[in-house]
Write a protein that holds these residues in place. Structure first.
Motif, PDB file in Angstrom:
ATOM      1  N   ILE A 285      29.923   6.710  42.021  1.00 53.25           N
ATOM      2  CA  ILE A 285      31.358   6.980  42.073  1.00 53.25           C
ATOM      3  C   ILE A 285      31.878   6.717  43.487  1.00 53.25           C
ATOM      4  O   ILE A 285      31.123   6.768  44.462  1.00 53.25           O
ATOM      5  CB  ILE A 285      31.686   8.430  41.663  1.00 53.25           C
ATOM      6  N   ARG A 286      33.151   6.438  43.581  1.00 56.88           N
ATOM      7  CA  ARG A 286      33.852   6.346  44.860  1.00 56.88           C
ATOM      8  C   ARG A 286      35.237   6.938  44.712  1.00 56.88           C
ATOM      9  O   ARG A 286      35.980   6.509  43.841  1.00 56.88           O
ATOM     10  CB  ARG A 286      33.953   4.898  45.326  1.00 56.88           C
ATOM     11  N   ALA A 320      38.970  14.706  44.994  1.00 55.81           N
ATOM     12  CA  ALA A 320      38.596  14.051  43.731  1.00 55.81           C
ATOM     13  C   ALA A 320      37.490  14.814  43.023  1.00 55.81           C
ATOM     14  O   ALA A 320      37.418  14.832  41.785  1.00 55.81           O
ATOM     15  CB  ALA A 320      38.163  12.618  44.005  1.00 55.81           C
ATOM     16  N   GLY A 321      36.609  15.451  43.786  1.00 57.44           N
ATOM     17  CA  GLY A 321      35.509  16.193  43.179  1.00 57.44           C
ATOM     18  C   GLY A 321      35.931  17.443  42.455  1.00 57.44           C
ATOM     19  O   GLY A 321      35.221  17.931  41.574  1.00 57.44           O
ATOM     20  N   LEU A 358      31.122   0.507  40.616  1.00 56.03           N
ATOM     21  CA  LEU A 358      31.118   1.962  40.704  1.00 56.03           C
ATOM     22  C   LEU A 358      32.302   2.499  39.908  1.00 56.03           C
ATOM     23  O   LEU A 358      33.270   1.780  39.672  1.00 56.03           O
ATOM     24  CB  LEU A 358      31.263   2.428  42.164  1.00 56.03           C
ATOM     25  N   TRP A 359      32.232   3.767  39.524  1.00 56.65           N
ATOM     26  CA  TRP A 359      33.390   4.441  38.946  1.00 56.65           C
ATOM     27  C   TRP A 359      34.338   4.781  40.090  1.00 56.65           C
ATOM     28  O   TRP A 359      33.982   5.529  41.004  1.00 56.65           O
ATOM     29  CB  TRP A 359      32.968   5.717  38.220  1.00 56.65           C
ATOM     30  N   GLN A 360      35.536   4.230  40.033  1.00 60.32           N
ATOM     31  CA  GLN A 360      36.510   4.499  41.085  1.00 60.32           C
ATOM     32  C   GLN A 360      37.478   5.598  40.648  1.00 60.32           C
ATOM     33  O   GLN A 360      37.882   5.654  39.483  1.00 60.32           O
ATOM     34  CB  GLN A 360      37.318   3.240  41.399  1.00 60.32           C
ATOM     35  N   TYR A 361      37.855   6.426  41.610  1.00 59.23           N
ATOM     36  CA  TYR A 361      38.850   7.471  41.373  1.00 59.23           C
ATOM     37  C   TYR A 361      39.956   7.251  42.399  1.00 59.23           C
ATOM     38  O   TYR A 361      39.841   7.647  43.561  1.00 59.23           O
ATOM     39  CB  TYR A 361      38.206   8.856  41.452  1.00 59.23           C
ATOM     40  N   LEU A 362      41.002   6.566  41.943  1.00 62.10           N
ATOM     41  CA  LEU A 362      42.066   6.109  42.825  1.00 62.10           C
ATOM     42  C   LEU A 362      43.171   7.154  42.929  1.00 62.10           C
ATOM     43  O   LEU A 362      43.657   7.651  41.899  1.00 62.10           O
ATOM     44  CB  LEU A 362      42.676   4.802  42.300  1.00 62.10           C
ATOM     45  N   PRO A 396      36.476   2.476  35.360  1.00 60.13           N
ATOM     46  CA  PRO A 396      35.038   2.304  35.145  1.00 60.13           C
ATOM     47  C   PRO A 396      34.470   1.134  35.943  1.00 60.13           C
ATOM     48  O   PRO A 396      35.200   0.262  36.402  1.00 60.13           O
ATOM     49  CB  PRO A 396      34.939   2.044  33.632  1.00 60.13           C
ATOM     50  N   PRO A 397      33.152   1.091  36.117  1.00 62.63           N
ATOM     51  CA  PRO A 397      32.524   0.020  36.884  1.00 62.63           C
ATOM     52  C   PRO A 397      32.848  -1.364  36.326  1.00 62.63           C
ATOM     53  O   PRO A 397      32.832  -1.587  35.111  1.00 62.63           O
ATOM     54  CB  PRO A 397      31.028   0.313  36.750  1.00 62.63           C
TER      55      PRO A 397
END
Length: 412
Positions: A285-286, A320-321, A358-362, A396-397
Motif C-alpha cells: 500500500i501507499r 490513511a491508516g 501497489l494499492w494507492q490511497y489518494l 488497486p495495483p
C-alpha cells in the motif's frame, strides 16, 4: 482502465487480506448494562425482542372517518356519531353512520376502512361520501403486528444505537440495554524528532501531529475509550516497557513510527521481546507500506489477546491508516456485525498519470455528486494536502482511470 495486478514481494496481496488474518484472531470485548439515555453510539451486545405486537392494535394511518365498506360503498350522507382520538381504547362502531378518527388512533370494532378527510365533504355532525369514490376494505389501516410480532427480533446484536434505533428501543420498553463496553485504546507515538505541539522546533525537529490525529479520531467515538496517549523516544527498552504496560490495560494498542527497517526502528523487536506475535509486516500500500499488525498476551492476564496496529510515522500514512487498518480492528473488538463499514464509490475527476503496482490511497476532495478530486501531494508528510482532503480513494495495483473507486472516510 487498466486491470489489477497481483503484487509480488509481500506476504499478503492487500491490506484487506492481512487484516482478515488479524481479525480472525480477535473477539469482542466484554458487555455491560447501560441506561438508554446514555447509550447513544454504543453497540448492542444482545438482540432486542418485541415485547408486544407492533402496532399493538389495528390503527388508522390517516386523519379521516372510520366506516363499514358495506354501508359506505353506495355513497351519500353519513352521520358522525363521535370521534376516536389517539391514546383512547378501542370503541365499537355505531350501527349506522361513521366515526371521526385521528392518525394512530385504534380502529373501532366493526370498521374495515378509513376514508381520508380530503375525500369526503364535511358538514356539522355529518359527511357526504361521493358515490363515485373508489375505496376498498382495509384501506388506510395499519394492522396489529404488521411491523413486528411479539417475541420476534426487531434489532440485531452488533447494531449501533442511532437515533432511529433508540426510538425503537424505547418503543419496545428497553430502558436499559446490554452493550459492549467501550474498547480501551492506548496510543504510543515514537521518534526522537517529535516535540510537543507548543514547542519551537529546530529545523531537524517536528511537532507531534500523530497524537493529535489519533486523539481526534478516537475521542469522538462513543464505543472507544482512549485510556492513554504517550510519546516514547527511540529507545528499545522504553518502547518494550511501554508495550508491555499498555497490554495490561488496553484492548487495542496503536503505535506510530519505528516500524520500518532502519537501525532505529524498534517496534517489531520490542513486540517480540514482550512475547508478541507479528501477523503482518509490510503491506503493498501507499502510503503506509511498513505497517505492522500483531498480537500480544498480557503477562498478568494470560489468555487475553491484545492486537497491536503499528503505523509508520508519516502523518499522511497515519491519516490513511485510520479507516484502512485501525477501523476494522476497533470495530471487531467493539462487536459490530461487520468490522468493515459500507463504503461508497466515487469517480475520480483527475486521475494521476502513472500507475503503481501497489494499492494507492489518494487524498481527495468530495464533490457531493459521486465524484472526487485528487489533491496532489508532495509525499506522505504533506500535512497541508491531508488537511484539505475529505478522505482517501482506493486505487488497486496496476489500475488507472476514473473508476469508480472505493472512498474511505477518514473516520472510524
Amino acid at each position: 482502465m487498466k486491470g489489477s495486478k497481483i503484487n509480488r514481494g509481500f506476504d499478503y496481496a492487500s491490506a484487506h487480506d492481512a487484516l482478515a488474518r488479524l481479525l480472525s484472531r480477535l473477539l469482542p470485548v466484554g458487555q455491560e448494562s447501560i441506561r438508554l439515555e446514555r447509550a447513544a453510539g454504543r453497540v448492542l451486545s444482545q438482540p432486542i425482542y418485541a415485547d408486544r405486537d407492533s402496532p399493538p392494535s389495528d390503527v388508522s394511518a390517516m386523519d379521516g372517518y372510520a366506516v363499514r365498506t358495506a354501508q359506505a360503498e353506495q355513497g351519500g350522507l353519513f352521520e358522525v356519531s363521535g370521534e376516536v382520538a389517539i391514546g383512547q381504547p378501542v370503541l365499537p362502531m355505531p350501527r349506522e353512520g361513521c366515526l371521526k378518527i385521528g392518525t394512530g388512533a385504534c380502529v373501532p370494532e366493526g370498521c374495515d376502512a378509513i376514508l381520508p378527510r380530503e375525500q369526503v365533504e364535511e358538514s356539522d355532525q355529518a359527511i357526504t361520501i361521493p358515490s363515485e369514490l373508489s375505496f376498498r376494505a382495509g384501506q388506510h389501516i395499519r394492522f396489529r403486528g404488521e411491523n413486528a410480532t411479539q417475541g420476534s427480533i426487531v434489532i440485531s446484536e452488533g447494531t449501533t444505537i442511532t437515533p432511529p434505533v433508540a426510538s425503537a428501543l424505547a418503543a419496545f420498553g428497553r430502558a436499559s440495554v446490554s452493550a459492549y463496553r467501550p474498547v480501551r485504546v492506548a496510543v504510543i507515538t515514537t521518534g526522537d524528532e517529535l516535540l510537543p505541539i507548543e514547542s519551537s522546533p529546530r529545523p531537524w525537529q517536528i511537532r507531534d501531529s500523530n497524537t493529535a490525529t489519533l486523539r481526534a479520531a478516537l475521542s469522538s467515538v462513543p464505543w472507544i475509550d482512549l485510556i492513554n496517549a504517550e510519546h516514547i523516544v527511540d529507545a528499545p527498552a522504553l518502547l518494550t516497557d511501554a508495550l508491555g504496560s499498555a497490554a495490561e490495560h488496553a484492548d487495542l494498542i496503536i503505535t506510530t513510527g519505528g516500524v520500518s527497517m532502519g537501525d532505529h526502528d524498534y517496534l517489531k523487536p520490542a513486540l517480540i521481546s514482550v512475547g508478541g506475535e507479528v501477523v503482518y509486516h509490510k503491506l503493498p500500500i501507499r502510503p503506509g507500506k511498513p505497517s505492522l499488525g500483531g498480537l500480544v498476551e498480557p503477562r498478568k492476564a494470560p489468555g487475553r489477546t491484545v492486537p497491536v496496529v503499528a503505523l509508520p510515522g508519516n502523518p499522511v500514512a497515519v491519516a490513511a491508516g485510520l479507516p484502512l487498518l485501525i477501523s476494522p480492528v476497533s470495530r471487531m473488538l467493539a462487536g459490530f456485525r461487520s468490522p468493515t463499514p459500507r463504503r461508497p464509490t466515487a469517480l475520480l475527476r483527475n486521475p494521476p498519470d502513472r500507475t503503481l503496482n501497489l494499492w494507492q490511497y489518494l487524498p481527495v476532495a468530495w464533490h457531493g455528486d459521486g465524484q472526487v478530486e485528487f489533491l496532489p501531494t508532495k509525499g506522505s508528510g504533506d500535512l497541508a494536502a491531508a488537511a484539505r482532503a475529505d478522505g482517501f480513494l482506493q486505487i488497486p495495483p496496476g489500475c488507472s482511470g476514473t473508476g469508480p473507486w472505493v472512498f474511505y472516510d477518514p473516520k472510524l
